[in-house]
Design a protein around this motif. Structure first.
Motif, PDB file in Angstrom:
ATOM      1  N   SER A 411       0.799  -1.223   0.000  1.00  0.00           N
ATOM      2  CA  SER A 411       0.000   0.000   0.000  1.00  0.00           C
ATOM      3  C   SER A 411       0.831   1.272   0.000  1.00  0.00           C
ATOM      4  N   SER A 412       2.150   1.160  -0.005  1.00  0.00           N
ATOM      5  CA  SER A 412       3.020   2.343   0.089  1.00  0.00           C
ATOM      6  C   SER A 412       3.296   2.923  -1.293  1.00  0.00           C
ATOM      7  N   ARG A 413       2.269   3.307  -1.964  1.00  0.00           N
ATOM      8  CA  ARG A 413       2.370   3.810  -3.335  1.00  0.00           C
ATOM      9  C   ARG A 413       3.184   5.098  -3.403  1.00  0.00           C
ATOM     10  N   ILE A 414       3.920   5.249  -4.505  1.00  0.00           N
ATOM     11  CA  ILE A 414       4.725   6.450  -4.738  1.00  0.00           C
ATOM     12  C   ILE A 414       4.220   7.137  -6.005  1.00  0.00           C
ATOM     13  N   GLU A 415       3.888   8.407  -5.906  1.00  0.00           N
ATOM     14  CA  GLU A 415       3.530   9.221  -7.067  1.00  0.00           C
ATOM     15  C   GLU A 415       4.648  10.239  -7.297  1.00  0.00           C
ATOM     16  N   LEU A 416       5.028  10.463  -8.553  1.00  0.00           N
ATOM     17  CA  LEU A 416       6.157  11.331  -8.894  1.00  0.00           C
ATOM     18  C   LEU A 416       5.724  12.418  -9.872  1.00  0.00           C
ATOM     19  N   ALA A 417       6.390  13.588  -9.807  1.00  0.00           N
ATOM     20  CA  ALA A 417       6.105  14.664 -10.757  1.00  0.00           C
ATOM     21  C   ALA A 417       7.287  15.617 -10.841  1.00  0.00           C
ATOM     22  N   TYR A 418       7.630  16.008 -12.085  1.00  0.00           N
ATOM     23  CA  TYR A 418       8.638  17.049 -12.307  1.00  0.00           C
ATOM     24  C   TYR A 418       8.053  18.413 -11.968  1.00  0.00           C
ATOM     25  N   ALA A 419       8.917  19.318 -11.519  1.00  0.00           N
ATOM     26  CA  ALA A 419       8.547  20.728 -11.413  1.00  0.00           C
ATOM     27  C   ALA A 419       8.754  21.334 -12.798  1.00  0.00           C
ATOM     28  N   VAL A 430       4.308  10.075  -1.091  1.00  0.00           N
ATOM     29  CA  VAL A 430       4.514   8.695  -0.655  1.00  0.00           C
ATOM     30  C   VAL A 430       3.447   8.328   0.374  1.00  0.00           C
ATOM     31  N   ALA A 431       2.793   7.217   0.129  1.00  0.00           N
ATOM     32  CA  ALA A 431       1.688   6.791   0.994  1.00  0.00           C
ATOM     33  C   ALA A 431       2.216   6.032   2.208  1.00  0.00           C
ATOM     34  N   VAL A 432       2.992   6.744   3.039  1.00  0.00           N
ATOM     35  CA  VAL A 432       3.454   6.220   4.323  1.00  0.00           C
ATOM     36  C   VAL A 432       3.212   7.292   5.372  1.00  0.00           C
ATOM     37  N   SER A 459      -2.777   7.605  -0.211  1.00  0.00           N
ATOM     38  CA  SER A 459      -2.875   6.173   0.013  1.00  0.00           C
ATOM     39  C   SER A 459      -2.573   5.432  -1.285  1.00  0.00           C
ATOM     40  N   TRP A 460      -2.568   4.114  -1.230  1.00  0.00           N
ATOM     41  CA  TRP A 460      -2.407   3.335  -2.451  1.00  0.00           C
ATOM     42  C   TRP A 460      -3.559   3.578  -3.416  1.00  0.00           C
TER      43      TRP A 460
END
Length: 931
Positions: A411-419, A430-432, A459-460
């Motif tokens: 469930s510790s999903r990571i979402e990423l994005a450039y500035a 980060v879903a922690v 969350s995930w």
């Protein structure tokens, strides 16, 4: 129906009225055929009245071949006017001849007189199966909704959906959806070749009506905006297809209901050519809805096709196209990981294997650099891990980023994005620890934790991330609600707190996109995708809880229904949804009203008094409305299984006994019963079956015998009782129909639905889950023997879960089923099946039933809202005895001018299904008149 047709129909009505008068006046014997019709009419009425517990009242009885009616008005009485013409019928004839010259108001008045005359003559209106009560709703009766519940337990929702799709071995083949869709396509092609476009079991393409709701949207994970015209945008509903708007989201249009798959997980516009848009199918994050690869358009969304090189793919979670080279495309898949194309999607190379990749992105200024996320199982630590990756060769190879190299937990999903203003800065949500922000200043090679104040709720399930294009310190994230940071993620401030049907942002934030012209000064517009469609703010810097938000869900018809029930005479529909509560709506007003919040589920409407409606919150927490669905309150007190995922399914079944609508059965681990369903403040519940080996998944009560109840369970077991109303619960005796042992007539899969034939309790249908063959079974001897009725070849049902089954009220051989790939119909009792690309098309269907006392089929789709189809067994058969004769004309005239909701309105006399009985219905009746 045109004016000319009406004219012809009315002239024929006048002629038939005169003919009927002469027939009533004649001394000679009536044809035997007419006596048979009369007896069938009388028998059906008596059966219905008997079933309702009312005394039998013979409208037509056989007394001789010379007298058609009995009682105080014998046929001879019709001969009292000069010339042998029955005065009353002559009056009808005269009035009918002049109808076309009268106003609608005058017609209604005259036909009412005609109706009264015909009733005196013996043509009494056909009664219903249950005597409908009429009572004013007084203030003490009106329930109120308790503190609005949240839509929670997404993992349980996913597990429940998965349980319905696996076979008896707990397996789901990766290509299962592809095979089912291929079978559906072959069926449609074969049907067109063999007999051309046609109606099967009354289901013609024209029969379908999209009800809505039109004021609530469903879960949306994708949005793209035309860079050359920010009023043009496309949204992707996770099980409702691709939608476009030309007015900034004020209104929406569906791209196509006929795409191979309506589950949309992501959308991407080619930065160099906005005519080209890519759509990833399937909802990889949840794993609830499978995909069929990537769709693409080269004409700004006018037409869509499957990218051939991806036709055997499953869910596609993210797509990104290089800003420098349109041929370079990254795709994140579940399952499969990261794929790279260097030829515009013609071919692909897997560059990083993984269970899933939820994020892929090129550096907007340098496509040699890229970032990505992967999820995989670590066999050493025996746990799932999520990783942030980066590439310096355009996605050909990947390295693990320091700081987020191995975040443990599925469930510790990571979402990423450039500035965008400085791509050396990359953020990670980060879903922690409740949802925190990490930051990279080296293009994603390493990350450090930023958040020290507050959490985002990421969350995930829901983990959005947006970076201000003009200021790398400003970002939006969230989970249940939107959070803003102006210091690079160090502190997080909640700026939304919406609910269902509020202007504030609907809960569960899935994706965020800014206007292409966003400059932080004159244009600060941002769009938020949620479990309730799309919401806009025109000033992202000042938007706050309760202010600055505009919902854009009007006409975005993508609600995900779990169940629905409807009442024909009142036209009331109640439906339970994913994260959008339980609604009430009607054909005349498809804008939904919220009856209860959170996730909905099964539903019921009291057939005797539709002001009593029922829904549920997850895990069998049943609610009741006493005002027709305007409000509601809990009534599950005493059901000890309720509220616990171990003892009740996420969406748990309950049903009303239509013969005795104060009786309800509810299924948890045990079967629960109440005899005083309307009691305030709550009914009394007793368990009439002890806990079984699995939770109860399906319940059915016989229309012909309230003592007969069947149940099905998650593990495929089925049982029945013939003394369900025994006052002592311990005395209710159960017979094993399928015990997965000695008696095991069908596969041990999840039992989705059980249908007891409404006219014959010995005939029962059992619908099973699993992307497997043989999912619909029938017995005609109370369960002693069973027959698979899924059919075979191009006229057989696809190997797909059968989520619902319905039988036509007048035709026992007309069957309808709901599946993960749409609705199918049979008019030969299940020997052969058919479907078409109309109505619900290939959307996931979670419920299919007939509305009470109506030939209207009700379909609850999980992604395209509610559909209905008016399917009379014989148009113009207004007394539904499978003949169109004088009794049908009389029946129609007695109801002329009535509409749904009016006292006495009968959907069976509404031949055109427009919810009003008028001239077009008269014309249809006359067109099918056979004497």
């Amino acid at each position: 129906m045109g004016v000319a047709a009406h004219q012809i129909g009315l002239e024929r009505a006048a002629a038939l009225a005169s003919m009927g008068a002469g027939l009533l006046a004649a001394d000679d014997a009536l044809p035997v055929r007419d006596h048979r019709r009369l007896r069938r009419f009388s028998a059906r009425r008596n059966a219905l009245l008997s079933r309702a517990g009312a005394p039998r009242r013979a409208v037509f009885v056989r007394v001789s071949h010379h007298r058609r009616y009995t009682g105080s008005v014998p046929a001879a009485a019709a001969r009292r006017s000069p010339g042998g013409c029955a005065a009353r019928m002559c009056s009808v004839s005269t009035r009918l001849r002049t109808m076309t010259k009268r106003s609608t108001t005058a017609i209604r008045g005259l036909t009412t007189i005609a109706a009264m005359t015909l009733v005196v003559l013996g043509y009494a209106p056909l009664g219903g199966a249950v005597v409908r009560e009429s009572r004013p709703v007084s203030p003490p009766d009106i329930a109120s909704m308790p503190t609005p519940p949240k839509a929670t337990h997404p993992f349980e929702a996913m597990r429940w959906r998965h349980m319905r799709r696996v076979d008896e071995n707990g397996e789901l083949a990766p290509d299962a959806l592809h095979r089912a869709l291929a079978q559906r396509t072959e069926m449609i092609a074969a049907a067109s070749t063999l007999r051309g476009p046609t109606s099967v079991a009354g289901l013609s393409p024209e029969a379908w009506r999209e009800v809505g709701p039109w004021n609530i949207g469903g879960r949306t994970r994708a949005l793209v905006i035309d860079p050359q015209d920010s009023q043009r945008m496309w949204a992707g509903a996770v099980s409702g297809g691709i939608w476009s708007s030309a007015d900034g989201g004020q209104t929406w249009s569906l791209a196509s209901d006929w795409l191979p798959n309506l589950a949309i997980g992501c959308l991407t516009i080619d930065p160099a050519n906005p005519d080209v848009i890519y759509a990833g199918t399937g909802e990889g994050v949840m794993g609830m809805f499978g995909g069929v690869g990537i769709y693409y358009t080269t004409d700004r969304g006018a037409t869509w096709s499957v990218l051939p090189s991806t036709a055997n793919w499953q869910a596609v979670c993210r797509i990104d196209v290089s800003h420098q080279d349109s041929n370079r495309i990254l795709a994140g898949r579940r399952t499969g990981g990261i794929y790279l194309s260097t030829d515009g999607g013609a071919t692909w190379t897997q560059t990083r294997d993984a269970e899933a990749s939820y994020v892929v992105a090129f550096d907007p200024t340098d496509d040699s650099r890229a970032i990505a996320h992967v999820q995989e199982y670590n066999t050493v630590i025996r746990d799932w891990v999520n990783r942030a990756l980066y590439s310096t060769d355009g996605g050909v190879t990947w390295s693990t980023a320091a700081g987020l190299a191995s975040v443990r937990g599925w469930s510790s999903r990571i979402e990423l994005a450039y500035a965008p203003s400085d791509p050396s800065i990359v953020y990670a949500s980060v879903a922690v620890d409740g949802g925190v922000i990490y930051k990279s200043t080296d293009g994603g090679a390493s990350y450090t934790r930023q958040t020290t104040g507050g959490t985002s709720g990421a969350s995930w399930w829901a983990n959005p991330l947006w970076i201000d294009p003009t200021n790398p310190d400003v970002l939006l994230t969230g989970g249940g609600h939107v959070f803003r940071s102006t210091d690079g993620g160090v502190t997080l401030q909640q700026i939304s707190n919406g609910y269902i049907l509020t202007d504030d942002v609907h809960p569960d934030i899935q994706f965020i996109r800014s206007d292409p012209g966003f400059d932080g000064v004159a244009n600060r517009r941002v769009y938020v995708c949620t479990d309730g469609a799309v919401t806009r703010t025109d000033d992202v810097y000042n938007a706050a809880i309760g202010t600055g938000w505009t919902p854009l869900y009007a006409t975005y018809r993508t609600v995900q229904y779990y169940g629905a029930a409807g009442d024909g005479p009142s036209d009331l529909i109640i439906g339970g949804t994913q994260d959008n509560g339980t609604h009430r709506l009607t054909h005349s007003n498809p804008n939904a009203t919220l009856m209860f919040g959170g996730d909905g589920g099964f539903n019921a409407v009291d057939p005797a008094d539709p002001s009593y409606c029922y829904g549920e919150y997850i895990f069998l927490q049943i609610v009741r409305s006493t005002d027709g669905g305007l409000s509601s309150s809990y009534i599950f007190d005493g059901i000890t299984d309720a509220g616990d995922g171990a003892t009740a399914n996420f969406i748990a079944p309950f049903v009303i006994d239509l013969n005795r609508p104060r009786t309800m059965y509810a299924g948890g681990r045990s079967l629960w019963r109440t005899f005083n369903l309307r009691h305030n403040p709550s009914p009394t519940w007793l368990a009439i079956r002890p806990p079984g080996s699995a939770n109860i998944s399906a319940i059915a009560v016989a229309n012909t015998n309230s003592n007969v109840v069947w149940i099905g369970m998650n593990d495929g077991k089925v049982a029945r009782t013939e003394n369900a109303r025994e006052s002592d619960p311990a005395a209710v005796a159960w017979t094993v129909v399928d015990g997965n042992g000695v008696r095991n007539p069908f596969p041990n899969r999840y039992v989705n639905r059980i249908l007891i034939d409404p006219d014959d309790e010995q005939t029962v249908y059992v619908a099973l889950g699993g992307y497997s063959p043989d999912n619909l079974w029938k017995t005609t001897d109370n369960g002693s023997t069973w027959t698979d009725i899924t059919g075979a070849g191009v006229t057989g049902l696809p190997d797909v879960p059968i989520t619902g089954v319905a039988r036509h009220p007048d035709r026992s051989d007309w069957l309808y089923v709901g599946t993960d790939v749409g609705v199918f119909a049979s008019e030969d009792g299940g020997l052969t099946w058919s479907t078409n690309d109309a109505g619900p098309a290939n959307v996931v269907v979670d419920e299919i039933v007939f509305m009470h006392d109506s030939p209207t089929l009700l379909v609850a789709s999980h992604g395209r809202g509610i559909f209905t189809a008016h399917v009379p067994a014989l148009p113009g058969d207004n007394d539904h005895d499978l003949d169109v004769d004088l009794s049908d004309l009389a029946r129609l005239l007695s109801l002329f001018g009535l509409c749904a909701g009016d006292d006495g309105y009968d959907p069976f006399a509404d031949a055109d299904g427009d919810r009003c009985i008028g001239l077009s219905d008269l014309a249809i009746t006359l067109a099918n008149f056979d004497g």
